[in-house]
Design a protein around this motif. Structure first.
Motif, short mmCIF file in Angstrom:
data_model
loop_
_atom_site.label_atom_id
_atom_site.label_comp_id
_atom_site.label_asym_id
_atom_site.label_seq_id
_atom_site.Cartn_x
_atom_site.Cartn_y
_atom_site.Cartn_z
N ALA A 137 44.93 32.10 38.49
CA ALA A 137 44.37 32.86 38.51
C ALA A 137 43.73 31.91 40.58
N ASN A 222 49.18 39.30 40.51
CA ASN A 222 47.73 39.39 40.56
C ASN A 222 47.22 39.35 41.99
N LEU A 269 43.05 40.05 36.52
CA LEU A 269 43.64 39.42 35.10
C LEU A 269 42.90 38.40 33.82
#
Length: 338
Positions: A137, A222, A269
């Motif tokens: 993340a 991501n 995510l």
């Protein structure tokens, strides 16, 4: 287990999450959450039924797979009866599912409680996946925002190509590369994980390579999502107005573009959660990490249906919690912009 994320995008969490959110969510949102939870519970039940059916289609059964040299056919038949394998598959599935509501994951082919067998390795896997998720993340947000701050420039292009390449490399290849580079060539990190007396990795350095093997591909995935979501937000009127007001690019991204991009980023995510947990099966085996990867491999080889189903339901519950959180973020952001 790598397909688990997609199957569980519509699968399971329970009443505790609904109760925890009930005090803070408006009633229309509560209704949507309840509907999503119901669909996920149903999907998880279907997935577990498919697990039972798939194991039934494999040659042999748990009684023969766990038999020792020299055992007679009568001994194997007695074990088959003891394990309930002489009963119809649907009946065994029903008994296992009804026990699940009381926290009973059944008994393995070797006579051990499945819940006890997963008590140590599953937290280890959650630790590995949680650290990898947090790093993914942070890294993907940083790289995606960095690229978005320089649209069309060499930095944007380099990050885009690197992210695509990283996601295309399987965890197995990344793991082997890390082993060669950081262990065999430089001897910086231990090649295998040694468990301490508590069943956890003996030192934190033993987490580094397994975590990196999971983080690198998912950061690529991501980062691409973050960059695309911010590019979509760049055309929004309030973002264009912020640029026209002469605000710094970084402030425009963080204060104006990023909040609107959160639903897409949260979904990406959340999807990575399933891929991370699925990737642990390969990574844990390569690094001898004491998680559910080795447990699952052993369970498949012995046709141990309750143990396989126990791994699936634990992983499914973890994935579902993250997916529900992503749904709540998306609903909250979209509701605030409605």
């Amino acid at each position: 287990m790598a397909e688990l994320s997609r199957a569980l995008k519509d699968s399971a969490v329970g009443a505790p999450v609904r109760a925890a959110t009930a005090r803070h969510l408006p009633l229309p949102l509560l209704g949507r959450v309840a509907a999503v939870v119901g669909r996920r519970v149903l999907m998880l039940a279907v997935l577990l039924a498919l697990v039972f059916a798939a194991v039934e289609l494999l040659p042999g059964d748990a009684a023969t797979a766990t038999s020792e040299r020299g055992e007679s056919a009568a001994d194997i038949a007695a074990r088959r009866h003891l394990l309930g394998l002489d009963r119809p598959a649907w009946e065994r599935f029903w008994d296992w599912m009804t026990g699940l509501f009381t926290g009973d994951l059944g008994v393995s082919a070797r006579g051990e409680k499945v819940a006890h067998m997963l008590a140590d390795p599953f937290p280890n896997t959650l630790l590995l996946a949680a650290v990898a998720f947090a790093l993914t993340a942070v890294a993907s947000l940083a790289l995606g925002c960095w690229a978005a701050a320089r649209p069309g420039r060499i930095t944007d292009r380099v990050i885009g190509h690197a992210a695509t390449s990283a996601f295309a490399i399987p965890e197995f290849v990344v793991s082997v590369g890390l082993l060669v580079l950081l262990s065999l060539w430089t001897d910086w990190l231990p090649a295998v994980t040694v468990a301490g007396a508590d069943g956890r990795p003996a030192t934190w350095t033993m987490l580094v390579m397994p975590v990196l093997a999971l983080v690198i591909p998912q950061t690529g995935w991501n980062t691409t999502i973050v960059r695309g979501a911010l590019a979509d937000q760049a055309a929004a009127p309030h973002v264009e107005a912020a640029h026209l007001d002469g605000l710094p690019v970084r402030r425009v991204i963080w204060r104006h573009a990023l909040p609107g991009a959160l639903p897409a980023i949260a979904t990406g995510l959340a999807t990575s959660t399933g891929m991370l947990l699925g990737g642990t099966a390969v990574v844990e085996t390569l690094f001898n990490y004491p998680g559910i990867g080795s447990v699952l491999a052993s369970a498949v080889s012995t046709r141990d249906t309750p143990l396989i189903a126990g791994v699936v339901v634990c992983a499914g519950a973890a994935i579902s919690v993250v997916l529900l959180a992503a749904d709540l973020v998306r609903a909250r952001v979209l509701g605030s912009h409605a």
